[in-house]
Design a protein around this motif. Sequence first.
Motif, PDB file in Angstrom:
ATOM      1  N   ASP A  41      -6.176  -3.674  -9.009  1.00  0.00           N
ATOM      2  CA  ASP A  41      -5.129  -3.486  -9.422  1.00  0.00           C
ATOM      3  C   ASP A  41      -4.217  -3.134  -8.294  1.00  0.00           C
ATOM      4  O   ASP A  41      -3.461  -2.843  -7.354  1.00  0.00           O
ATOM      5  CB  ASP A  41      -4.132  -2.950 -10.070  1.00  0.00           C
ATOM      6  N   PHE A  42      -5.134  -1.712  -7.784  1.00  0.00           N
ATOM      7  CA  PHE A  42      -4.659  -0.555  -7.152  1.00  0.00           C
ATOM      8  C   PHE A  42      -4.727  -0.914  -5.269  1.00  0.00           C
ATOM      9  O   PHE A  42      -3.509  -0.721  -4.687  1.00  0.00           O
ATOM     10  CB  PHE A  42      -5.163   0.945  -7.358  1.00  0.00           C
ATOM     11  N   PRO A  43      -6.299  -1.210  -4.751  1.00  0.00           N
ATOM     12  CA  PRO A  43      -6.405  -2.438  -3.408  1.00  0.00           C
ATOM     13  C   PRO A  43      -5.447  -3.339  -3.435  1.00  0.00           C
ATOM     14  O   PRO A  43      -4.532  -3.125  -2.400  1.00  0.00           O
ATOM     15  CB  PRO A  43      -8.135  -2.983  -3.470  1.00  0.00           C
ATOM     16  N   LEU A  44      -5.155  -4.316  -4.744  1.00  0.00           N
ATOM     17  CA  LEU A  44      -4.608  -5.276  -4.523  1.00  0.00           C
ATOM     18  C   LEU A  44      -2.878  -4.948  -4.499  1.00  0.00           C
ATOM     19  O   LEU A  44      -2.709  -5.144  -2.730  1.00  0.00           O
ATOM     20  CB  LEU A  44      -4.554  -6.356  -5.146  1.00  0.00           C
ATOM     21  N   SER A  45      -2.704  -3.895  -5.110  1.00  0.00           N
ATOM     22  CA  SER A  45      -1.110  -3.322  -4.691  1.00  0.00           C
ATOM     23  C   SER A  45      -0.887  -2.850  -3.568  1.00  0.00           C
ATOM     24  O   SER A  45      -0.093  -3.024  -2.365  1.00  0.00           O
ATOM     25  CB  SER A  45      -0.659  -2.567  -6.045  1.00  0.00           C
ATOM     26  N   ALA A  46      -1.435  -1.950  -3.032  1.00  0.00           N
ATOM     27  CA  ALA A  46      -1.976  -1.040  -1.400  1.00  0.00           C
ATOM     28  C   ALA A  46      -1.626  -2.163  -0.351  1.00  0.00           C
ATOM     29  O   ALA A  46      -0.835  -1.965   0.428  1.00  0.00           O
ATOM     30  CB  ALA A  46      -3.008  -0.033  -1.453  1.00  0.00           C
TER      31      ALA A  46
END
Lengths: 389, 377
Positions: A41-46
């Motif tokens: 979720d963190f790379p996707l959100s970034a």
Amino acid sequence: MRKQDMCAIIDLNEPSAALAPLTDERPVGTMPFAGRYRLVDFPLSAISNADIRTVGIFLPKSSRSVEDHVRSGQAWDLDTITGGVFTFPYVATRDYDDPANVHRYYDNYLTFLIKSKSEYVFITGARNVSNIDVSALLHFHQASPNPITAVYRSVPTASANPEQEAFVLDADNEVTDFAASKDVAERKSNHTKPISMQMYLTRTDYLIELLSRVQNSGKFIRLPELIHQEITTAQANAFEYTGYCATVHDIPSYFQANMDMLDEEKFHSLLFSQRAIYTKNKNEAPTYFAPEADVLSSLLGTGGRVYGKLRDSVLFRNVYVDHDAQVLHSIVMQGSRIGNGAHVEYVIMDKGCVVGPDVQLVGTAEAPIVLKKGTTILDQSAAEEVLQS
Amino acid sequence: MLAMILAGGQGTRLGKLTRFTAKPAVPFGGRYRIIDFALSNCSNSGVNTVGVVTQYQPLELNAHIQNGASWGLAEKNAGVTVLQPYASSEGEKWFLGTAHAIYQNIAYIDLYSPKYVLILSGDHIYKMDYEAMLAYHKAQHASLTVGVLPVTMQEATRFGIMNTDETNRIIQFEEKPKHPKSNLASMGIYIFNWQTLKKYLVDSYSTDGRMEDFGKDVIPAYLSHNEPTYAYAFHGYWKDVGTIQSLWQANMEFLEPDNPLDIDDRSWRIYSRNDALPPMFVTSTAKVHRSMIVDGCYVAGEVDHSILSQNVKVGTGSVIRDSMIMPNAVIGKNVLIDHAIVGERAVIGDGGQVVGTPDDIAVVGFQEVLGRMEEDD
């Protein structure tokens, strides 16, 4: 920036052996985190927060959990009419003895990059949990003539993991090489070491040229190593990320990263900043706190029921903590149950675990007990058996 | 079967809570808005084409419903359509009553040429299988079936009451009778054979135009024309949340672990549009008992027998008791909230007090700001 000016590659082939048994059936990228999220979720959100709408996900060996979580990419606004989520299946290393497969390995990247029609590409994994501003990274990159920018964070020498990859920087703050952090000199100004976050930004045409060159040479070098090689030969900028970051590489680091989220400053820095973290939505009822519930310093997902005591713990969705149960310094994943009078301390319970009435499970901060997905422990003798194995 | 949800009501009796939003968009139970119950019932009953008729302050309702995907109602050739009043060559088309609103949307319903039309109101809390009601409607060869709730004879004086014969056929309809003959209260849920209803509406509006309201006009017309009209009794939890008092009461009932609504029943889930928010944070200074809390909340104070909706902040030293706090409300330090409903995005400054009684619930309105936050040290 127009939405097609940048694309991204998320490579989920990351080392996971030290995280067993949590990674028996999932890559590091889909490990549950902070009561609600998966690491990816963190790379996707970034990526989404930087208005990137074209993402290639290079799938690991066990990709079911990735497909199930990402689906159309809708949660990250990636289900658009142009661009979207493109997935590339795993190919076993031994299969690269076949030159046709080597050719295809590069073709997968090249096709994606060419079709993206993007000017820049952001390359990342998922094990460095952070909330990076990719637009700021792009502006930094554009301000320099160097073809590649690599991302690092400053870690105080005392707390740096000696084996973790660090940058060797020259006087101009350019990356000249990589080495284990123990072999890299500390920066005298602040007693830190520049630890690599395995995130890179480069021009798309530059990467296409690079991949084509290797493809034509017939050699097989995976993209991460290729970028390493390129950085050591060409000039690369070093971009410092200053927010919260945790590298999930083994059980203690995974445990600590979750416990970090009980620190309000770190929690807000990672999860409540201007750049929201998005994840797949689930419809759960509110969490119920009973009259006898006793909850302090904890994170809880929805759909739970708490009758017992919670301290310094991270509970995911749909967890049931029964009367007189004590859950201390623990991570309890989705759908787990903790019975009447049970005592759980320094334990990581994967999804759907059951700890029966009055069972005592006590680990330590350095070595938390890990219950693999679906473990059921109904009494103390069963608990001893699990601890032996 | 196609469903029409009448969501245009202002809900005047909800006072400050509906000043800027329609009643069906009012938050309920921490994670929901009132209309989620009707929409989820449609989805769970296999009714996949739903028109939502709006009129009063539709902005939030529109933002909430979007394309209906949150309820699984975004299929091809089906899904949710928000229907607002519109102008045409025949003049403006404000909805003058429940039946008039259906008349104005004949073109929408005819797009799908359904055999049956289910009429619902968007302001009740209940779980009901409309498919079972349709099966009953078909078995009775009815032209109209009215969902009814058995109430006590005392309560019957406050409802529209259906008097039936021994086959459940409705023979008389009485609005708020002083001396009720039956205890079957209309729930405002109707299944009509569409062609018949359409004929009644079109005939009326081409002559006297009297068919404005289902209760006042359409049902009496059906009865006087001897249309086979049946009552279908519902026996589950049903709550009209049309007043501050009943909205508070329904939320407090929702808190009970054995509430007959059974919100945890995964075979009949209530869906809602959810933002992706961090998990709830219960700090080292918090006390939480007999309460429901959802994601995005930050609790540093005491919460007792209360509901906190998404993204609610409660500062240290504050006490929230017997209250319902709506989404995005911010409650400062050392605040006392007792027997109250705090509206969406309201702000209660440090040291503030919002105190009601069980018979007179205190209300802080939508976006209302009371007092101020002191600077952090």
